[in-house]
Design an enzyme around this catalytic site. Structure first.
Site, PDB file in Angstrom:
ATOM      1  N   ARG A   1      -0.164  10.943  -3.210  1.00 14.39           N
ATOM      2  CA  ARG A   1      -0.001  12.026  -2.231  1.00 14.39           C
ATOM      3  C   ARG A   1       0.367  13.336  -2.909  1.00 14.39           C
ATOM      4  NH1 ARG A   1       4.391   8.486   0.875  1.00 14.39           N
ATOM      5  NH2 ARG A   1       3.082   6.895  -0.102  1.00 14.39           N
TER       6      ARG A   1
ATOM      7  N   LYS B   1       6.253  -0.080 -11.686  1.00 15.70           N
ATOM      8  CA  LYS B   1       5.763  -1.244 -10.938  1.00 15.70           C
ATOM      9  C   LYS B   1       6.136  -2.525 -11.678  1.00 15.70           C
ATOM     10  CE  LYS B   1       1.632   0.845  -8.806  1.00 15.70           C
ATOM     11  NZ  LYS B   1       2.028   0.710  -7.391  1.00 15.70           N
TER      12      LYS B   1
END
Ligand code: BES
Ligand code: MN
Ligand code: ZN
Length: 500
Positions: free
Chosen positions: A353, A279
Site C-alpha cells: 500500500r 515474515k
C-alpha cells in the site's frame, strides 16, 4: 503451434487427432456419434465395458481405431450436466491439450466446440480454447537441466458447426491468442526468482515490450527522480534493499483521439521479506510472486498492443524490493507521501500500500479516466475468497460493475468487497494522518481504505490478487496463473468496443 478454425466432418478426417467429447451418462456428442457410426459401435462398446466413464477432464488416447483413417482419437470426459459451467469447459480443454503433450501426432482437430456451455456463445468457446491450449502447453523450465518434452503438435484446428459466424469466430480466435500471449508474458515474468527478477530487470522487460510495439513508449523514473517528486512512502520501502527502486511508466496510444487514458497500476515488490516486521520462513516462500501486479500490467498492455485496441492506456509499475536490515525502515517511522499526507508505519510488511500510494498520486498527472490497481496486497483476501476470485474494491460503482462483468465473460472472476466509511477508522493513527495497517479484522478492506485516501481525484478500482495470481504455497504445485490478465483484457476490449 498454429491455431485455426474450420468447418470439418469427423468421418472425413485422416492424418489428424480427433478430440471428441463424451458425457458421463454415456451420452455422445454429435462428433462422437459420427465416429461411433463409422467404427461400427466402437465407442459405445468402450463405454459399455466401463473403459471410459466420461468424468470431467478424463482423457483416453486411442490409436489404430479400426475402420478409420485418422491417426489418433482422443476421448475427453465432459461430466454429467449439459449445459456445463464455463470453468468446467476450460478444465476440459486444458486436460485435452495436456493429454497431447507427449503424443507424436502433429495435428489435432478439436470438436469440443460442440459442448453446450451455460450462457456462452461459440465465440466465447473459441477464445477459451485458444487460452486453454496455451495454458495446457505452458512450461517453465528455464532453470531445469533436463527440459520437459515439448509438444509435437504444430497445428490445432478448432471445429466450427457451420460458416455463418465466420467473422466473429476469427475475431474470437485473434483475441484468444492475444490474451494467451499476454498471460504467458505475465506468467514467465512472475515465475522468475527475485535474484533474477529485480526492479531493474522488470524495467528492462518493460523497455523490451516498448521496442516490440510502436504504439508503446516506456519511461523509467530512478530513485533520485522519485526523491525530487517527494515519494517518501515508496522510497522508505526500498531503503533497506541493495536493489534500486524503479517507477516504470508505459504509455500505449491506440487512438489519435485525445482521449483520457485508462491507468493500470501494478504492485511490483520483487521480493517481500516483510522488512523489519519480518515474515516467518513459511510465509516468506511465495513472496517472489509479490510482483504479480506489475507482471499483469505488462501482460494486459501487451494484449492491447497486440490487438491494436483503439484506446489509450497508461501503465505505472512500482518496482521495489522489501528487505530488513540496518538501513531499512522500521515500525513507528513516520513517512511523508508524495500527496503530502503522512503515514505512520505499524508494519513494514504492509509495504504494498505504501509503494502504491505514491504510484497512485503520480498517476494524477495523466488525467486518467479510470484507474485500476493490481496488487498481491493482503493475505486476508486469500482467507476470504481463496484462489477462485480476485478481491475487488472501488470508489465508483459503474467501474466495479464493468470489471465484474469482464471477469465473468473471461472466466477470470472477481468478487466485490465493501469500501464503507466505517472501516476507515481502523487506520487512524495518534501521530500521523494515517497508519499503514488496520488490525486483523477486515484486512483486505482496510488495505483498500488506505489506498482510497490517494484516489480521491479519480474513478478507481483495486484488484487484490494475492489468492489468484499464483499458487504460492506448498512445494511442487507453485506456479503463476497469469490472472487477472484475461479479466483486464476483456475490460479493455469492452471499452474499445464502446469507443468504436
Ligand atoms: N505481499 C503480502 C500479501 C500476501 C500474502 C500476498 C500472502 C500473497 C500471499 C503483503 O505485503 C503483506 O505482507 N500483507 C500483510 C499485511 C498486514 C501486515 C497488515 C498481510 O497480509 O499479512
Ligand atoms: Mn508484505
Ligand atoms: Zn507484499
Amino acid at each position: 503451434m498454429k491455431l485455426s478454425i474450420k468447418v470439418s466432418q469427423p468421418e472425413k478426417q485422416q492424418k489428424t487427432c480427433l478430440i471428441i467429447g463424451i458425457y458421463e451418462n454415456g451420452i455422445l456428442t454429435p462428433s462422437a456419434k459420427e465416429v461411433d457410426k463409422m467404427t461400427h459401435g466402437f465407442i459405445k462398446k468402450l463405454i459399455d465395458r466401463g473403459a471410459f466413464l466420461g468424468k470431467i477432464g478424463q482423457t483416453l488416447p486411442l490409436y489404430s481405431v479400426a475402420d478409420s483413417e485418422f491417426e489418433q482419437l482422443l476421448l475427453v470426459g465432459c461430466g454429467k450436466t449439459t449445459p456445463m459451467s464455463p470453468s468446467y469447459f476450460r478444465k476440459i480443454i486444458t486436460s485435452a491439450i495436456k493429454a497431447l503433450n507427449t503424443s507424436l501426432t502433429k495435428e489435432a482437430t478439436c470438436y469440443l466446440t460442440e459442448l453446450e456451455v451455460h450462457d456462452q456463445t461459440l465465440s466465447w468457446k473459441i477464445k477459451q480454447i485458444a487460452e486453454g491450449a496455451a495454458e495446457g502447453l505452458y512450461r517453465f523450465d528455464l532453470f531445469k537441466s533436463e527440459k520437459e518434452p515439448t509438444t509435437r503438435l504444430n497445428e490445432f484446428i478448432i471445429h466450427l458447426p457451420d460458416t455463418t459466424l465466420m467473422t466473429a469466430c476469427h475475431q474470437a480466435l485473434e483475441q484468444g491468442q492475444a490474451i494467451a500471449a499476454g498471460v504467458t508474458l505475465t506468467k514467465n515474468l512472475a515465475n522468475l526468482p527475485s535474484n533474477v527478477c529485480t526492479p531493474t530487470f522488470i524495467a528492462e522487460q518493460a523497455k523490451e515490450l516498448g521496442k516490440a510495439y510502436s504504439s508503446l513508449s516506456v519511461k523509467i523514473l530512478e530513485e533520485k527522480d522519485m526523491q525530487k517528486l517527494g515519494m517518501g512512502a515508496l522510497l522508505a520501502v526500498s531503503q533497506g534493499s541493495a536493489e534500486e527502486a524503479k517507477l516504470i511508466c508505459l504509455e500505449y496510444k491506440g487512438t489519435v483521439k485525445k482521449q483520457a487514458p485508462i491507468a493500470l497500476i501494478g504492485k511490483g515488490i520483487t521480493f517481500d521479506t516483510g522488512g523489519n516486521s519480518l515474515k516467518t520462513p513459511d510465509n516468506m516462500v511465495g513472496m517472489k510472486y509479490d510482483m504479480c501486479g506489475a507482471a499483469t500490467v505488462l501482460g494486459a498492455i501487451k494484449v492491447a498492443a497486440e490487438l491494436k485496441l483503439p484506446i489509450n492506456i497508461v501503465g505505472i509499475i512500482a518496482a521495489v524490493e522489501n528487505m530488513p536490515g540496518g538501513t531499512a525502515y522500521k515500525p513507528e517511522d513516520i513517512l511523508t507521501s508524495m500527496s503530502g499526507q503522512t503515514i505512520e508505519v505499524i508494519s513494514t510488511d504492509a509495504e504494498g500500500r505504501l509503494v502504491l500510494s505514491d504510484a497512485l498520486t503520480y498517476c494524477e498527472r495523466y488525467n486518467p479516466e479510470v484507474v485500476i490497481d493490481i496488487a498481491t496486497l493482503t493475505g486476508a483476501v486469500v482467507i476470504a475468497l481463496g484462489s477462485h476470485a480476485t478481491g475487488l474494491l472501488s470508489n465508483h460503482e459503474p467501474l466495479a460493475k464493468a470489471l465484474l462483468k469482464a471477469g465473468i465473460d473471461s472466466n477470470d472472476r472477481a468478487w466485490q468487497l465493501p469500501l464503507w466509511d466505517e472501516y476507515q477508522e481502523q487506520i487512524n493513527s495518534p501521530f500521523a494522518d494515517m497508519a499503514n495497517t488496520g488490525g486483523r479484522s477486515a484486512g483486505s478492506i482496510t488495505a483498500a481504505c488506505f489506498l482510497s485516501r490517494f484516489t480521491k481525484k479519480f474513478h478507481w478500482a483495486h484488484l487484490d490478487v494475492a489468492g489468484t495470481a499464483a499458487i504460492m504455497f506448498g512445494t511442487s504445485e507453485r506456479m503463476a496463473t497469469g490472472r487477472p490478465v484475461p479479466m483486464l483484457a476483456q475490460y479493455l476490449i469492452d471499452r474499445a468496443r464502446e469507443n468504436a
